[in-house]
Enzyme design. Structure first.
Site, mmCIF file in Angstrom:
data_model
loop_
_atom_site.group_PDB
_atom_site.id
_atom_site.type_symbol
_atom_site.label_atom_id
_atom_site.label_comp_id
_atom_site.label_asym_id
_atom_site.label_seq_id
_atom_site.Cartn_x
_atom_site.Cartn_y
_atom_site.Cartn_z
ATOM 1 C CG ASP A 8 -1.680 1.231 1.469
ATOM 2 O OD1 ASP A 8 -1.672 2.094 0.570
ATOM 3 O OD2 ASP A 8 -2.314 1.363 2.537
ATOM 4 C CE LYS A 70 -2.006 6.823 -3.179
ATOM 5 N NZ LYS A 70 -2.424 5.844 -2.172
ATOM 6 C CD GLU A 147 -5.169 3.331 -2.292
ATOM 7 O OE1 GLU A 147 -6.066 4.096 -1.884
ATOM 8 O OE2 GLU A 147 -4.025 3.732 -2.579
ATOM 9 C CG ASP A 169 -8.748 4.605 2.213
ATOM 10 O OD1 ASP A 169 -8.297 5.088 3.270
ATOM 11 O OD2 ASP A 169 -8.043 4.046 1.367
#
Ligand code: AMP
Length: 575
Positions: A8, A70, A147, A169
């Site tokens: 991850d 990211k 994800e 999330d």
């Protein structure tokens, strides 16, 4: 059997896991922590630090530290750090490189394969960049996995019956919501949404503001300008937030928070869970509208969701859990370690790919519609937003001009009706198109999106067989915010776009009718069809006048009139 990692690669933290005895397990990094801060730093001397140590020195060395990289993946921007310039891929590769060497040291064996996760809304460029980062780090990237799909795999929902799953999330800086349909062997991401500016950090910031205000009120001192004090308050706020997920009251003491000309003093601060919930209730409420939008995209009501899953460190907050329970009217699945769930699911997927775990088919979706520009600047969709991948679709286009030997294929993505309002992904020319009258060439434009969500485009002249391909890999990526903005814009401008598109289409239609009528006038035997020709002539003039006037309904009506009166003339011309 070869070992493959599930990774991850998060905005705030990254986690690595492998399959061991049929179970996914997290592998700690060399410092002993299970979460590795996604932070890379360079000292002024050029020394590279990755992970926890890099995070610790971030305040003192902001020019040399890269955080939240990211968010920049696939954007083509470069990060300027002390020792030079780096692409987001290179920085991400440094994080992945640390993960690789730490895991190899822990397992005492070499690890080459990896499944790396990305948010479901990541576009082609962002996925490419992530794959590249993995390759630079020396991994064979076996799969780029969404994800939320990983979260479903972690809970082994694939072993249960058909169901609809909603994943929340909430990490440090972003909130993602995804709706997944599980049907037998197939996982299908039905819709995605979220808020790229909402996360656990916002809760910390609220507590900081509250502490500042109380200190100002009670002590008459403003700590807002003191960088070091602010950083200490920030860290304290996060500790308070974390503690209040477990306890109803938490106390924090910061000795000598004030020092210097204003005197000295420490901060002793107690906060209750109720107080923090009051302070941040609007942040929890902000999770609801994107969730409702995703549900409506998937054409579902909250009651039709069978399972809710909480992922990301910030979902440990009881108020977040409560909000999802209230919305779905059922208890969501929540792990003790919600920040490890995605990596565990990626490890399950890695196990599937290396044959350690039974095979499941994974299906994800295209985050924004993909298409090309056609005549009049119209965006012609080839693959609709939220179409499951892998997928391939094609569209036959024709030539706008007589004897055109080249056709330009302009590839775009977005939700707006006109090409210019969408994002250009790339352009190429198809050469060697067989010369033909306007509207008679047949060029097939084919789009193919692979399992990793990466797009390939090809065009082929169906008559000559000449073809051309475009790998969209070199195109600029999209910010998640940009995706969100485009989807919102599409809704805001829907009416205006539809009107514009209709206008362009009416003009194209009128233009085609005029060309056909003029051709029939040229070819017909005017002597024997005099009255018909006269009628066509006058309808032609009326239509051209209407085009100058710009009234769309009138243009459309008169084009219809011309088309029907020119048809018998064209027929007689063809006899
Ligand atoms: P992630 O990006 O999933 O690692 O999540 C990071 C965020 O989760 C940060 O804002 C953390 O402060 C937050 N977090 C971690 N543990 C807790 C907890 N027990 N309660 C509240 N927030 C937490």
């Amino acid at each position: 059997m070869s070992i493959a990692l599930g990774i991850d690669l998060g905005t705030t933290n990254s986690v690595a896991a492998i399959m061991q005895d049929g179970q996914p397990v997290v592998i700690p990094c060399c410092e002993g922590n299970r979460l590795i801060p996604s932070v890379v730093a360079f000292s002024t001397g050029g020394r590279r630090i990755v992970g926890r140590m890099a995070k610790c020195q971030a305040v003192a060395n902001p020019e040399g530290t890269a955080i939240s990289v990211k968010r920049k993946m696939g954007t083509g921007t470069k990060l300027s750090l002390h020792s030079g310039e780096y692409t987001p891929q290179e920085i991400s590769a440094m994080i992945l490189g640390k993960i690789k060497s730490d895991v190899e040291a822990y397992l005492e064996t070499e690890v080459s394969g990896a499944v790396i996760t990305v948010p479901a809304y990541f576009n082609d460029g962002q996925r490419h960049a992530t794959r590249e980062a993995g390759q630079i780090a020396g991994f064979e990237v076996m799969r780029i996995l969404n994800e939320p799909t990983a979260a479903c795999l972690a809970y082994r929902l694939d072993r249960e019956g058909a169901q609809t799953v909603l994943v929340w999330d909430l990490g440090g800086g972003t909130f993602d919501v995804s709706i997944i349909e599980l049907n037998g062997e197939v996982f299908q991401v039905r819709a995605v949404g979220g808020d790229t500016r909402l996360g656990g950090d916002d809760y910390d910031q609220r507590i900081v503001e509250y502490m500042l205000e109380r200190f100002r009120r009670e002590r008459g001192i403003d700590l807002g300008e003191d960088k070091v004090a602010l950083q200490r308050l920030k860290e304290a706020a996060e500790r308070l937030k974390v503690n209040l997920s477990r306890s109803l009251v938490s106390r924090i003491t910061l000795p000598s928070i004030v020092s210097g000309s204003e005197g000295s003093g420490h901060l002793d601060f107690t906060l209750t869970r109720e107080e923090i919930q009051d302070l941040t209730s609007d942040l929890v409420r902000r999770m609801i509208p994107p969730t409702r939008r995703a549900l409506s995209d998937a054409r579902l009501t909250p009651g039709q969701v069978d399972t809710g899953i909480l992922v990301g460190g910030a979902t440990r907050m009881p108020a977040v859990k409560d909000a999802l329970r209230d919305l779905l009217e059922k208890e969501p699945l929540a792990s003790e370690n919600p920040d490890e769930i995605v990596a565990l699911g990626a490890a399950v997927q890695a196990g599937i790919l290396t044959g350690q775990t039974s095979k499941k088919v994974l299906v994800d979706v295209v985050p924004l519609s993909l298409g090309i520009e056609t005549l009049g600047g119209i965006f012609s969709r080839i693959i609709e937003r939220n179409t499951p991948i892998p997928t391939s679709e094609s569209l036959i286009v024709t030539n706008a001009e007589d004897n055109q030997v080249e056709v330009e294929v302009h590839v775009l993505q977005g939700e707006r009706a006109m090409a210019g309002d969408n994002i250009a992904l790339g352009k190429f020319q198809l050469q060697g198109v067989q010369p033909a009258a306007r509207g008679s060439a047949r060029v097939e434009v084919a789009f193919e999106v692979d399992v990793d969500g990466i797009l390939g485009v090809s065009a082929e002249d169906l008559y000559s067989g000449n073809g051309e391909r475009l790998g969209v890999s070199s195109t600029r990526g999209l910010d998640p915010e940009e995706i969100e903005r485009m989807v919102k814009d599409a809704a805001v401008y829907a009416e205006e776009d539809a009107r514009m598109r209709e206008e362009v289409e009416t003009h194209i239609y009128a233009d085609n009718v005029i060309r056909g009528a003029e051709m029939s006038l040229e070819r017909a035997d005017i002597e024997s069809e005099a009255s018909l020709a006269e009628e066509v002539e006058s309808a032609l003039i009326d239509l051209k006048r209407a085009i100058t006037g710009g009234d769309r309904d009138e243009i459309s009506r008169l084009a219809g009139v011309l088309e029907s009166c020119a048809r018998p003339l064209l027929k007689s011309a063809c006899r």
